[in-house]
Scaffold this motif. Structure first.
Motif, PDB file in Angstrom:
ATOM      1  N   THR A   1       0.824  -1.225   0.015  1.00 48.65           N
ATOM      2  CA  THR A   1       0.036  -0.061  -0.027  1.00 48.65           C
ATOM      3  C   THR A   1       0.828   1.245  -0.029  1.00 48.65           C
ATOM      4  O   THR A   1       0.578   2.025  -0.763  1.00 48.65           O
ATOM      5  N   LEU A   2       1.910   1.283   0.861  1.00 44.96           N
ATOM      6  CA  LEU A   2       2.890   2.232   0.834  1.00 44.96           C
ATOM      7  C   LEU A   2       3.703   2.699  -0.395  1.00 44.96           C
ATOM      8  O   LEU A   2       3.656   3.637  -0.948  1.00 44.96           O
ATOM      9  N   ILE A   3       4.030   1.400  -0.942  1.00 51.95           N
ATOM     10  CA  ILE A   3       4.767   1.609  -2.133  1.00 51.95           C
ATOM     11  C   ILE A   3       3.808   2.291  -3.415  1.00 51.95           C
ATOM     12  O   ILE A   3       4.196   3.140  -4.079  1.00 51.95           O
ATOM     13  N   ARG A   4       2.648   1.644  -3.356  1.00 46.76           N
ATOM     14  CA  ARG A   4       1.765   2.198  -4.288  1.00 46.76           C
ATOM     15  C   ARG A   4       1.492   3.625  -4.059  1.00 46.76           C
ATOM     16  O   ARG A   4       1.459   4.484  -4.920  1.00 46.76           O
ATOM     17  N   GLN A   5       1.243   4.101  -2.954  1.00 47.65           N
ATOM     18  CA  GLN A   5       0.731   5.519  -2.483  1.00 47.65           C
ATOM     19  C   GLN A   5       1.861   6.291  -2.792  1.00 47.65           C
ATOM     20  O   GLN A   5       1.817   7.493  -3.281  1.00 47.65           O
ATOM     21  N   ILE A   6       3.224   6.058  -2.185  1.00 44.03           N
ATOM     22  CA  ILE A   6       4.392   6.902  -2.567  1.00 44.03           C
ATOM     23  C   ILE A   6       4.797   7.097  -3.839  1.00 44.03           C
ATOM     24  O   ILE A   6       4.988   8.325  -4.203  1.00 44.03           O
ATOM     25  N   ALA A   7       4.822   5.992  -4.522  1.00 42.50           N
ATOM     26  CA  ALA A   7       5.004   6.031  -5.956  1.00 42.50           C
ATOM     27  C   ALA A   7       4.125   6.951  -6.691  1.00 42.50           C
ATOM     28  O   ALA A   7       4.593   7.924  -7.483  1.00 42.50           O
ATOM     29  N   GLN A   8       2.663   6.960  -6.427  1.00 38.59           N
ATOM     30  CA  GLN A   8       1.817   7.816  -7.151  1.00 38.59           C
ATOM     31  C   GLN A   8       2.118   9.083  -6.796  1.00 38.59           C
ATOM     32  O   GLN A   8       1.839  10.050  -7.764  1.00 38.59           O
ATOM     33  N   HIS A   9       2.467   9.223  -5.474  1.00 42.34           N
ATOM     34  CA  HIS A   9       2.747  10.644  -5.239  1.00 42.34           C
ATOM     35  C   HIS A   9       3.880  11.209  -5.699  1.00 42.34           C
ATOM     36  O   HIS A   9       4.058  12.248  -6.227  1.00 42.34           O
ATOM     37  N   ALA A  10       4.922  10.381  -5.835  1.00 47.39           N
ATOM     38  CA  ALA A  10       6.068  10.909  -6.353  1.00 47.39           C
ATOM     39  C   ALA A  10       6.019  11.073  -8.012  1.00 47.39           C
ATOM     40  O   ALA A  10       6.636  12.282  -8.429  1.00 47.39           O
ATOM     41  N   HIS A  11       5.307  10.331  -8.727  1.00 44.94           N
ATOM     42  CA  HIS A  11       4.952  10.473 -10.028  1.00 44.94           C
ATOM     43  C   HIS A  11       4.212  11.817 -10.308  1.00 44.94           C
ATOM     44  O   HIS A  11       4.556  12.678 -11.195  1.00 44.94           O
ATOM     45  N   SER A  12       3.361  12.002  -9.411  1.00 44.75           N
ATOM     46  CA  SER A  12       2.412  13.414  -9.461  1.00 44.75           C
ATOM     47  C   SER A  12       3.194  14.517  -9.403  1.00 44.75           C
ATOM     48  O   SER A  12       2.878  15.590 -10.092  1.00 44.75           O
ATOM     49  N   GLU A  13       4.440  14.400  -8.585  1.00 43.48           N
ATOM     50  CA  GLU A  13       5.160  15.814  -8.427  1.00 43.48           C
ATOM     51  C   GLU A  13       5.974  15.899  -9.559  1.00 43.48           C
ATOM     52  O   GLU A  13       6.109  17.062 -10.153  1.00 43.48           O
TER      53      GLU A  13
END
Ligand SMILES: [Fe+2]
Ligand SMILES: [Fe+2]
Length: 356
Positions: free
Chosen positions: A69-81
Motif C-alpha cells: 500500500t505504501l509503495i503504491r501510494q508513495i510512488a503515485q505521489h512521487a510520479h504526480s510531483e
C-alpha cells in the motif's frame, strides 16, 4: 507592496501550524525512543507500534499489504510531483516579468525535489526508483488526475498554486503523521514548501483580480475551470473509495476523502472572498447545523475517465515524460559510470591501506 486588503499571514488556513506540530511530535518521539522490544512476535510488535502512534521504520517487520500500500501510494505521489511540473513548466518562458519567472522556476524546481524525496522514501521499502519509473512509463502506476488538464492562461499559474497546491496541502498535512517514518519525515518538508506554492499562486490571483477588467476576467475564467477538478483531487466519495478503511487502521491515512474535501471547501470560501473572485458553484452556502459549507460535488464520472487515460492531456503528459526519460539516458549512464569510478577508487584505497 500589496494592496491593504492582501492578507498578511499564512493563507493555508492554519495548516502550517499543524505541520510544525507534527514535526515537534516526530522529534519528541525519536528522543523518547520506542516502547517494547522487537523480537519474539514481529506482527504483535508492529500492531503495538501502530497503536502507540509510533513510527514504523524500514528495518522493522511489516505486513506485506502495508508495504505494498505504501509503495503504491508513495510512488503515485512521487510520479504526480514529477508529471506536475509540466503544466506550469509550460509557462516559464511566458511569465509576465523577471520576478514572476524566478518565482515560477523556483516552484517548479521544488516539485522536482518533492519527487526525489518521495522516490527516496519509496526506496526504503525495497523498490528502486528505476522500477517505479518503469511502472509509470508502462502505464502501470498512476499520477494525480489534476495534471491532465491544460494550462490555458497565465492566471492558471495563480489558480494552480492557490487551488491545486492548496488541495495538496490539505491532503498532505495529515500525512506528516503517517505511521511510516520515512514518508512522514518527507511530508513535513514537502508541506512547508507547498505552503509557499499556495501563497505564490494566491498572490498572482490577487494581483490579477485587482488589475484591469481583462485581467480580472482571466482570473475568474481560470478559477471556473480549476474548481471542480481541484475538488476531484481528493478522490472518489467515501462510499466508493476502495483503499480507505485499511489505510485508516494502519494510520497511513487519517481522514477520509470526503472529510478532506469538506475541509478544503471551507478553507477556500473565505479566501475567494478576499480575492474578490467567485467560486463557480451556485449551491455553495453555509450550513449552520453542520458548521460547514454545502457544495456541489465534482463530476466523479469525469474523474474516472481522466484516471483511465481519457483526460484532455493524458497522452501529451505521458509522451513528454517518455521523451524526457529517453533524452536523459546519457545523464543516467554518466552518473552510473561516475559512481562506479568512485567506488573503484575507494576500493583500491582500502586495499592499499590493508596492504600497508
Ligand atoms: Fe509538490
Ligand atoms: Fe507544490
Amino acid at each position: 507592496m500589496y494592496g491593504n486588503d492582501f492578507p498578511a499571514d499564512d493563507t493555508s488556513g492554519g495548516l502550517l501550524g499543524e505541520v510544525e506540530a507534527a514535526e515537534t511530535a516526530l522529534r519528541e518521539a525519536a528522543e523518547r525512543g520506542r516502547r517494547g522490544a522487537a523480537g519474539v512476535n514481529p506482527a504483535a510488535y508492529f500492531a503495538e507500534v501502530i497503536a502507540a502512534d509510533q513510527k514504523v521504520e524500514p528495518r522493522d517487520w511489516m505486513p506485506e499489504a502495508y508495504r505494498a500500500t505504501l509503495i503504491r501510494q508513495i510512488a503515485q505521489h512521487a510520479h504526480s510531483e514529477i508529471i506536475g511540473m509540466q503544466p506550469e513548466g509550460n509557462w516559464i518562458t511566458r511569465a509576465p516579468s523577471l520576478r514572476r519567472k524566478a518565482i515560477l522556476l523556483a516552484k517548479v524546481q521544488d516539485e522536482a525535489g518533492h519527487g526525489l524525496y518521495l522516490y527516496a522514501a519509496a526506496e526504503t521499502l525495497g523498490v528502486s526508483r528505476d522500477e517505479l519509473v518503469d511502472l509509470l512509463l508502462a502505464g502501470r502506476q498512476k499520477y494525480s488526475s489534476i495534471f491532465n488538464y491544460p494550462t490555458l492562461s497565465w492566471a492558471d499559474m495563480g489558480t494552480i498554486g492557490w487551488l491545486v497546491d492548496g488541495a495538496a496541502i490539505v491532503n498532505q498535512v495529515p500525512l506528516c503523521r503517517c505511521s511510516y517514518g520515512p514518508y512522514a519525515r518527507a511530508m513535513i518538508r514537502i508541506c512547508k514548501e507547498e505552503s509557499f506554492h499556495q501563497r505564490q499562486g494566491y498572490e498572482i490571483l490577487h494581483t490579477l483580480a485587482h488589475g484591469t477588467p481583462a485581467q480580472r476576467e482571466m482570473a475568474q475564467d481560470s478559477v471556473n475551470r480549476w474548481w471542480y477538478p481541484s475538488l476531484a483531487m481528493f478522490g472518489p466519495p467515501d462510499t466508493d473509495s476502495t483503499h480507505s478503511a485499511q489505510s485508516m487502521d494502519w494510520k497511513i491515512k487519517r481522514f477520509s476523502n470526503d472529510e478532506l474535501r469538506q475541509r478544503f471547501v471551507d478553507m477556500c470560501v473565505g479566501q475567494a472572498e478576499v480575492l474578490g473572485l467567485a467560486l463557480p458553484d451556485p449551491a455553495l452556502c453555509w450550513n449552520e447545523e453542520r458548521g460547514a459549507y454545502d457544495f456541489t460535488q465534482p463530476d466523479y464520472g469525469e474523474l474516472m475517465q481522466v484516471i483511465k487515460g481519457a483526460g484532455p492531456c493524458n497522452r501529451q503528459r505521458m509522451e513528454h515524460r517518455r521523451r524526457a526519460h529517453r533524452e536523459g539516458a546519457w545523464v543516467r549512464a554518466a552518473a552510473a559510470a561516475y559512481a562506479a569510478k568512485q567506488a573503484n577508487q575507494k576500493e583500491q584505497a582500502n586495499q592499499k591501506e590493508k596492504a600497508a
